[in-house]
Write an enzyme that holds these catalytic residues in place. Structure first.
Site, PDB file in Angstrom:
ATOM      1  CG  ASP A 135       2.916  -5.956  -4.096  1.00 43.94           C
ATOM      2  OD1 ASP A 135       1.742  -5.874  -3.681  1.00 43.94           O
ATOM      3  OD2 ASP A 135       3.637  -4.960  -4.308  1.00 43.94           O
ATOM      4  CG  ASP A 146      -1.070  -1.325  -6.818  1.00 40.63           C
ATOM      5  OD1 ASP A 146      -1.319  -0.916  -7.967  1.00 40.63           O
ATOM      6  OD2 ASP A 146      -1.938  -1.567  -5.965  1.00 40.63           O
ATOM      7  CG  ASN A 192      -6.123  -1.650  -3.181  1.00 36.92           C
ATOM      8  OD1 ASN A 192      -7.218  -1.525  -2.620  1.00 36.92           O
ATOM      9  ND2 ASN A 192      -5.751  -0.879  -4.170  1.00 36.92           N
ATOM     10  CE  LYS A 200       1.285  -7.864   0.285  1.00 35.04           C
ATOM     11  NZ  LYS A 200       1.787  -7.909  -1.104  1.00 35.04           N
ATOM     12  CG  ASP A 207       6.383  -2.079  -4.684  1.00 35.85           C
ATOM     13  OD1 ASP A 207       5.563  -2.833  -4.125  1.00 35.85           O
ATOM     14  OD2 ASP A 207       6.153  -0.882  -4.913  1.00 35.85           O
TER      15      ASP A 207
HETATM   16 MG   LIG Z   1       3.453  -2.946  -4.077  1.00 33.91          MG
END
Ligand SMILES: [Mg+2]
Length: 263
Positions: A16, A18, A51, A188, A213
């Site tokens: 991932d 961000d 995103n 996801k 995260d």
């Molecule tokens: Mg993230």
């Protein structure tokens, strides 16, 4: 290295971005040293993000700005996964109505799905900063007259300097409520994008490690496919949220850099 404690041995990483590689415009760790470490450990890496408002080439440029040079094939986003899903349903392409940002429209056009407002095969919805009642109404009409309803990612919100802003999930919920139709979602924790990442890594789920995260997207999506999981605490998840999550991630570390030896 911490990831060597996992059996079977990990050959590929689904990363991932961000909250893992950066927060806002600030890198979380020394990114050139991290990617040199992946290479030194012979780990293949695919970056996968929900995103869809930025295109793959924008992520490649962003990484280059942090001193990391990677080919575009190493990045997948939920827009690419939407195109992949649409191609399975409509192999020769077709017009689609898009509620979303330019990055999503660009990937759809490249994949053979140009923007249109009538006679569409599908309505594709994602985060759209200019979402309006008129767009909602058109999407509703098109879905109710037979267009397939596909969505990028379910995230209800996303982090913003002033708190949490409404995400793609909020827009999808409005269209869903109006049309009384549930979308097929690419990002996801749904499987389409994660399966794309696995296919590019070319390894079995148990030999791949998803690093993220967020529990309800990164970790849940991987767990559902039998991919090993590492939660990093450099993003949105709190210790209390982690404690309440079962089954626990395979690994939990302060940052992604703690998983491998940096070079
Ligand atoms: Mg993230």
């Amino acid at each position: 290295m911490l990831i060597d404690t996992l059996q079977p041995k990990i050959h590929g990483i689904i990363l991932d971005m961000d909250g893992v590689l950066w927060r806002g415009s600030q890198p979380v760790v020394d990114l050139p040293a991290l990617f040199a470490g992946f290479q030194h450990a012979s780990l293949n890496v695919i970056m996968a993000t929900n995103n869809a408002s930025r295109s793959v080439s924008q992520y490649v440029e962003r990484l280059a700005g942090f001193g990391v040079s990677i080919p575009p094939t190493q990045v997948v986003n939920s827009a690419l996964a939407v195109v992949h899903m649409l191609k399975q349903q409509f192999p020769s392409g077709g017009p689609v109505y898009v509620i979303g940002e330019q990055g999503l429209k660009d990937h759809l056009l490249e994949g053979g799905f140009p923007y249109a407002e009538e006679k569409v095969v599908a309505v594709v919805a994602g985060l759209d900063l200019n979402f309006s009642y008129a767009k909602l109404r058109l999407a509703n009409d098109l879905i109710r007259t037979g267009a397939l309803f596909v969505a990028t990612n379910p995230d209800p919100t996303y982090p913003h300097p002033n708190g949490l802003a409404p995400g793609a999930g909020s827009i999808i919920a409005a269209i869903s409520t109006a049309s009384q139709t549930q979308p097929i979602i690419a990002g996801k924790p749904y499987p389409a994008m994660m399966e794309m990442a696995l296919a590019r890594l070319g390894c079995a789920p148990a030999e791949a490690l998803a690093v993220g995260d967020r529990l309800d997207t990164d970790i849940l999506g991987a767990q559902r496919l039998g991919i090993r999981t590492a939660l990093v605490m450099s993003g949105v998840t709190t210790a209390a949220e982690l404690a309440a999550w079962t089954p626990a991630p395979d690994l939990v570390t302060p940052t992604v850099a703690d998983l491998i030896d940096l070079k």
